[in-house]
Design an enzyme around this catalytic site. Sequence first.
Site, mmCIF file in Angstrom:
data_model
loop_
_atom_site.group_PDB
_atom_site.id
_atom_site.type_symbol
_atom_site.label_atom_id
_atom_site.label_comp_id
_atom_site.label_asym_id
_atom_site.label_seq_id
_atom_site.Cartn_x
_atom_site.Cartn_y
_atom_site.Cartn_z
ATOM 1 N N MET A 46 -11.054 -6.239 5.546
ATOM 2 C CA MET A 46 -10.135 -5.467 7.042
ATOM 3 C C MET A 46 -10.448 -6.279 7.679
ATOM 4 S SD MET A 46 -9.321 -3.181 4.463
ATOM 5 C CE MET A 46 -9.052 -1.678 5.825
ATOM 6 N N ASP A 79 -4.701 3.585 -1.220
ATOM 7 C CA ASP A 79 -5.927 3.426 -0.525
ATOM 8 C C ASP A 79 -6.211 4.743 -0.911
ATOM 9 O OD1 ASP A 79 -6.541 0.952 1.131
ATOM 10 O OD2 ASP A 79 -4.281 1.679 1.305
ATOM 11 N N MET A 118 -8.559 8.191 0.260
ATOM 12 C CA MET A 118 -9.803 8.425 1.746
ATOM 13 C C MET A 118 -10.394 9.653 1.473
ATOM 14 S SD MET A 118 -7.060 6.538 4.564
ATOM 15 C CE MET A 118 -6.308 5.085 4.456
ATOM 16 N N PHE A 139 -6.681 5.049 9.202
ATOM 17 C CA PHE A 139 -5.182 5.187 9.027
ATOM 18 C C PHE A 139 -3.507 3.684 9.164
ATOM 19 C CE2 PHE A 139 -7.323 7.732 11.886
ATOM 20 C CZ PHE A 139 -6.958 8.770 11.444
ATOM 21 N N GLY A 140 -2.718 3.892 8.497
ATOM 22 C CA GLY A 140 -1.767 2.664 8.894
ATOM 23 C C GLY A 140 -1.301 2.291 9.721
ATOM 24 N N GLY A 141 -0.488 1.209 9.922
ATOM 25 C CA GLY A 141 0.176 1.272 11.469
ATOM 26 C C GLY A 141 -0.642 0.232 12.369
ATOM 27 N N MET A 165 -11.812 4.072 -0.374
ATOM 28 C CA MET A 165 -12.716 4.142 0.765
ATOM 29 C C MET A 165 -12.909 5.403 1.421
ATOM 30 S SD MET A 165 -9.919 2.152 3.407
ATOM 31 C CE MET A 165 -7.937 2.609 2.426
ATOM 32 N N ASP A 215 -6.718 -6.621 4.510
ATOM 33 C CA ASP A 215 -5.936 -5.360 5.152
ATOM 34 C C ASP A 215 -5.791 -4.791 5.592
ATOM 35 O OD1 ASP A 215 -4.675 -2.909 4.221
ATOM 36 O OD2 ASP A 215 -5.796 -2.149 3.113
ATOM 37 N N GLY A 216 -4.610 -4.218 6.541
ATOM 38 C CA GLY A 216 -4.894 -3.884 7.967
ATOM 39 C C GLY A 216 -3.889 -4.871 8.510
ATOM 40 N N GLY A 217 -2.764 -4.421 9.692
ATOM 41 C CA GLY A 217 -1.527 -5.093 9.965
ATOM 42 C C GLY A 217 -1.516 -6.289 9.551
ATOM 43 N N HIS A 235 -8.107 0.803 -3.516
ATOM 44 C CA HIS A 235 -9.524 0.674 -2.773
ATOM 45 C C HIS A 235 -10.053 2.248 -2.503
ATOM 46 C CE1 HIS A 235 -9.740 -0.622 2.190
ATOM 47 N NE2 HIS A 235 -11.102 -0.566 1.500
ATOM 48 N N HIS A 243 -1.098 -1.333 -4.027
ATOM 49 C CA HIS A 243 -2.163 -1.192 -3.589
ATOM 50 C C HIS A 243 -2.631 0.717 -2.862
ATOM 51 C CE1 HIS A 243 -6.197 -2.823 -1.159
ATOM 52 N NE2 HIS A 243 -5.568 -1.570 -0.724
ATOM 53 N N SER A 277 1.190 -1.509 0.050
ATOM 54 C CA SER A 277 0.202 0.215 -0.238
ATOM 55 C C SER A 277 0.704 1.412 0.216
ATOM 56 C CB SER A 277 -1.014 -0.208 0.668
ATOM 57 O OG SER A 277 -1.187 0.781 1.577
ATOM 58 N N GLY A 322 1.226 -2.455 3.975
ATOM 59 C CA GLY A 322 1.896 -0.465 3.997
ATOM 60 C C GLY A 322 2.922 -0.156 4.481
ATOM 61 N N SER A 323 2.721 -0.253 6.045
ATOM 62 C CA SER A 323 4.223 0.292 7.008
ATOM 63 C C SER A 323 4.970 -1.077 7.406
ATOM 64 C CB SER A 323 4.052 0.241 8.600
ATOM 65 O OG SER A 323 3.378 -0.695 8.937
#
Length: 216
Positions: free
Chosen positions: A136, A34, A36, A142-144, A67, A174-176, A65, A32, A7, A196-197
């Site tokens: 999700m 994102d 928003m 938010f990332g991270g 959002m 997606d996420g974590g 994506h 990816h 991402s 992402g991160s």
Amino acid sequence: MNKLAPSILSADFSRLGEHVSEIEKAGADMVHVDVMDGHFVPNISFGAAVMKSLVGRTGLPFDVHLMIENPDRYISDFVTENTEYITVHQEACPHIHRTVQNIKSLGVKAGVAINPGTPVCLLEDILEDVDMILVMSVNPGFGGQKFINRTIDKIRDLDGIRSRRNLTFEIEVDGGVTSQNVGHLIDAGTDIAVAGSAVFRGDIKANVESFREHMK
């Protein structure tokens, strides 16, 4: 083959083209994107112009994506020669079948995303029409954030439905997502892992290679 979709929300925007080139060289499968709007989720990222600036800079397909509220108004803006998927949220689309058909009419694969608080059962009537379901694993915006463990049960549920009904949609998470938990996600039925991160912090090449190793 399972796919890795870094991402760019976690990339350094001042070096965005360079970072996208790095993930491509390292072996990522998709970019990816994102998007928003500050309404559907409590954050603002970027729009179609930033994404389009990457066209011609990479051969990787775009995994978009959205959002955002009222995504039907903006879907066509994100169609480029690189765009493979456009995903909208079930929670943002009162006429989800119409939205999915709108995406497909533009020659792009259609995805539907669900937030952590949305049950899989709400997707039952759309599964035959979609190319991808995005689960999700954090609350979007938010990332991270830390991975929500209940997500694994949702992935297994979707994978079971897919098998029983002989459907072909892909499952994306997606996420974590990290190289440490991605193997469990693949085992549960995930086809596409968004990170992402965990990709863009530190050595991008080494991070992608670590994901690849754990996704085997």
